[in-house]
Motif scaffolding. Structure first.
Motif, PDB file in Angstrom:
ATOM      1  N   GLN A  14     -84.374 -13.696 -33.628  1.00 42.13           N
ATOM      2  CA  GLN A  14     -84.389 -12.252 -33.627  1.00 42.13           C
ATOM      3  C   GLN A  14     -83.034 -11.738 -33.163  1.00 42.13           C
ATOM      4  N   VAL A  15     -82.478 -10.803 -33.920  1.00 44.41           N
ATOM      5  CA  VAL A  15     -81.164 -10.256 -33.634  1.00 44.41           C
ATOM      6  C   VAL A  15     -81.275  -8.780 -33.278  1.00 44.41           C
ATOM      7  N   GLN A  16     -80.528  -8.377 -32.268  1.00 44.24           N
ATOM      8  CA  GLN A  16     -80.471  -6.982 -31.868  1.00 44.24           C
ATOM      9  C   GLN A  16     -79.022  -6.533 -31.768  1.00 44.24           C
ATOM     10  N   LEU A  17     -78.794  -5.248 -32.022  1.00 40.98           N
ATOM     11  CA  LEU A  17     -77.481  -4.648 -31.866  1.00 40.98           C
ATOM     12  C   LEU A  17     -77.524  -3.672 -30.702  1.00 40.98           C
ATOM     13  N   VAL A  18     -76.570  -3.796 -29.797  1.00 42.91           N
ATOM     14  CA  VAL A  18     -76.486  -2.918 -28.645  1.00 42.91           C
ATOM     15  C   VAL A  18     -75.225  -2.078 -28.760  1.00 42.91           C
ATOM     16  N   GLU A  19     -75.401  -0.758 -28.807  1.00 45.40           N
ATOM     17  CA  GLU A  19     -74.294   0.164 -28.942  1.00 45.40           C
ATOM     18  C   GLU A  19     -73.957   0.813 -27.605  1.00 45.40           C
ATOM     19  N   SER A  20     -72.690   1.154 -27.446  1.00 47.20           N
ATOM     20  CA  SER A  20     -72.251   1.846 -26.248  1.00 47.20           C
ATOM     21  C   SER A  20     -70.970   2.616 -26.550  1.00 47.20           C
ATOM     22  N   GLY A  21     -70.601   3.520 -25.659  1.00 42.41           N
ATOM     23  CA  GLY A  21     -69.334   4.223 -25.771  1.00 42.41           C
ATOM     24  C   GLY A  21     -69.429   5.687 -26.149  1.00 42.41           C
ATOM     25  N   GLY A  22     -70.602   6.159 -26.512  1.00 46.25           N
ATOM     26  CA  GLY A  22     -70.753   7.561 -26.858  1.00 46.25           C
ATOM     27  C   GLY A  22     -70.677   8.445 -25.633  1.00 46.25           C
ATOM     28  N   GLY A  23     -70.616   9.747 -25.879  1.00 45.83           N
ATOM     29  CA  GLY A  23     -70.556  10.686 -24.779  1.00 45.83           C
ATOM     30  C   GLY A  23     -70.062  12.042 -25.208  1.00 45.83           C
ATOM     31  N   LEU A  24     -69.760  12.873 -24.224  1.00 47.07           N
ATOM     32  CA  LEU A  24     -69.249  14.220 -24.450  1.00 47.07           C
ATOM     33  C   LEU A  24     -67.742  14.223 -24.261  1.00 47.07           C
ATOM     34  N   VAL A  25     -67.036  14.766 -25.239  1.00 52.41           N
ATOM     35  CA  VAL A  25     -65.579  14.800 -25.181  1.00 52.41           C
ATOM     36  C   VAL A  25     -65.078  16.117 -25.758  1.00 52.41           C
ATOM     37  N   GLN A  26     -63.941  16.585 -25.276  1.00 52.86           N
ATOM     38  CA  GLN A  26     -63.344  17.812 -25.790  1.00 52.86           C
ATOM     39  C   GLN A  26     -62.648  17.565 -27.124  1.00 52.86           C
ATOM     40  N   PRO A  27     -62.519  18.609 -27.943  1.00 46.42           N
ATOM     41  CA  PRO A  27     -61.761  18.452 -29.186  1.00 46.42           C
ATOM     42  C   PRO A  27     -60.370  17.887 -28.912  1.00 46.42           C
TER      43      PRO A  27
END
Length: 120
Positions: free
Chosen positions: A1-14
Protein backbone atom coordinates in the motif's frame (compact mmCIF):
# COMPACT_ATOMS: atom_id res chain seq x y z
CA UNK A 1 0.00 0.00 0.00
CA UNK A 2 1.37 3.38 -1.06
CA UNK A 3 0.50 6.77 0.38
CA UNK A 4 1.49 10.30 -0.59
CA UNK A 5 2.12 12.86 2.13
CA UNK A 6 1.98 16.52 1.12
CA UNK A 7 3.32 19.51 3.01
CA UNK A 8 4.35 23.12 2.51
CA UNK A 9 1.06 24.89 1.92
CA UNK A 10 -0.03 27.95 3.81
CA UNK A 11 -0.95 31.62 3.69
CA UNK A 12 1.38 33.94 1.81
CA UNK A 13 1.24 37.50 0.50
CA UNK A 14 1.22 38.24 -3.23
CA UNK A 15 4.74 38.06 -4.57
CA UNK A 16 5.78 35.59 -1.91
CA UNK A 17 7.03 32.04 -2.23
CA UNK A 18 6.12 28.57 -1.05
CA UNK A 19 7.69 25.18 -1.55
CA UNK A 20 5.42 22.16 -1.72
CA UNK A 21 6.67 18.67 -1.02
CA UNK A 22 5.10 15.30 -1.75
CA UNK A 23 6.68 12.08 -0.51
CA UNK A 24 5.57 8.57 -1.39
CA UNK A 25 5.76 5.90 1.29
CA UNK A 26 5.09 2.19 1.30
CA UNK A 27 6.16 -0.71 -0.86
CA UNK A 28 7.53 0.93 -3.99
CA UNK A 29 9.38 -0.70 -6.85
CA UNK A 30 9.45 2.26 -9.21
CA UNK A 31 8.09 5.78 -9.65
CA UNK A 32 6.80 7.09 -12.96
CA UNK A 33 5.37 10.52 -13.73
CA UNK A 34 5.09 12.87 -10.76
CA UNK A 35 2.95 15.96 -10.88
CA UNK A 36 1.07 18.73 -9.13
CA UNK A 37 -2.55 19.64 -9.74
CA UNK A 38 -4.75 22.26 -8.14
CA UNK A 39 -8.43 22.89 -7.61
CA UNK A 40 -10.13 26.11 -6.61
CA UNK A 41 -13.73 26.22 -5.31
CA UNK A 42 -16.21 25.79 -8.14
CA UNK A 43 -13.51 24.92 -10.66
CA UNK A 44 -12.17 21.72 -12.15
CA UNK A 45 -8.90 20.23 -11.01
CA UNK A 46 -6.15 21.32 -13.38
CA UNK A 47 -2.58 20.39 -14.10
CA UNK A 48 0.01 22.77 -12.70
CA UNK A 49 3.20 20.98 -13.66
CA UNK A 50 4.41 17.40 -14.01
CA UNK A 51 7.72 15.70 -14.62
CA UNK A 52 8.65 12.36 -16.12
CA UNK A 53 11.37 10.03 -14.90
CA UNK A 54 13.49 11.35 -17.76
CA UNK A 55 13.11 14.95 -16.63
CA UNK A 56 10.67 16.20 -19.26
CA UNK A 57 8.11 18.69 -17.95
CA UNK A 58 4.61 19.74 -18.88
CA UNK A 59 3.12 22.83 -17.29
CA UNK A 60 0.31 25.33 -17.28
CA UNK A 61 1.26 28.45 -19.20
CA UNK A 62 0.27 30.80 -16.38
CA UNK A 63 2.93 29.35 -14.05
CA UNK A 64 5.79 29.39 -16.54
CA UNK A 65 8.77 31.26 -15.15
CA UNK A 66 7.30 31.27 -11.65
CA UNK A 67 6.96 27.60 -10.65
CA UNK A 68 9.61 24.91 -10.88
CA UNK A 69 9.03 21.19 -10.42
CA UNK A 70 11.77 18.79 -9.40
CA UNK A 71 12.07 15.23 -8.14
CA UNK A 72 14.28 13.21 -5.84
CA UNK A 73 13.97 9.61 -6.89
CA UNK A 74 16.05 8.32 -3.98
CA UNK A 75 13.49 9.75 -1.56
CA UNK A 76 10.42 9.19 -3.74
CA UNK A 77 9.72 12.91 -3.51
CA UNK A 78 8.46 15.60 -5.86
CA UNK A 79 8.79 19.29 -5.08
CA UNK A 80 7.11 22.39 -6.42
CA UNK A 81 8.89 25.69 -5.86
CA UNK A 82 6.39 28.51 -6.27
CA UNK A 83 7.66 32.06 -6.61
CA UNK A 84 5.94 35.36 -7.39
CA UNK A 85 2.66 33.97 -6.15
CA UNK A 86 -0.57 35.62 -7.22
CA UNK A 87 -4.07 35.55 -5.71
CA UNK A 88 -5.19 33.46 -8.69
CA UNK A 89 -2.84 30.71 -7.49
CA UNK A 90 -5.06 30.17 -4.46
CA UNK A 91 -6.29 26.57 -4.47
CA UNK A 92 -5.89 23.17 -2.91
CA UNK A 93 -2.82 21.58 -4.43
CA UNK A 94 -2.73 17.83 -4.98
CA UNK A 95 0.19 15.58 -5.76
CA UNK A 96 -0.25 12.68 -8.18
CA UNK A 97 2.31 9.94 -8.73
CA UNK A 98 2.44 6.85 -10.90
CA UNK A 99 3.66 3.99 -8.73
CA UNK A 100 4.74 0.41 -9.35
CA UNK A 101 4.39 -1.24 -5.96
CA UNK A 102 3.96 -4.92 -6.81
CA UNK A 103 3.37 -7.25 -9.71
CA UNK A 104 3.46 -5.60 -13.10
CA UNK A 105 0.72 -3.00 -12.85
CA UNK A 106 1.08 0.74 -12.38
CA UNK A 107 -1.37 2.76 -10.32
CA UNK A 108 -1.94 6.46 -9.93
CA UNK A 109 -1.93 7.72 -6.36
CA UNK A 110 -3.24 11.07 -5.09
CA UNK A 111 -2.07 13.03 -2.10
CA UNK A 112 -4.46 14.43 0.50
CA UNK A 113 -4.14 17.99 -0.75
CA UNK A 114 -2.57 21.06 0.81
CA UNK A 115 -4.12 24.53 0.88
CA UNK A 116 -2.30 27.44 -0.72
CA UNK A 117 -3.78 30.86 -0.07
CA UNK A 118 -2.32 34.02 -1.61
CA UNK A 119 -3.78 37.13 -0.03
CA UNK A 120 -2.86 40.46 1.50
Amino acid sequence: QVQLVESGGGLVQPGGSLRLSCAATGSILSIGVMGWYRQAPGRERELVERITSGGSTDYKNSVKGRFTISRDNARYTVLLQMNSLKPEDTAVYYCNVGVLSSGSQWTGVWGQGTQVTVSS
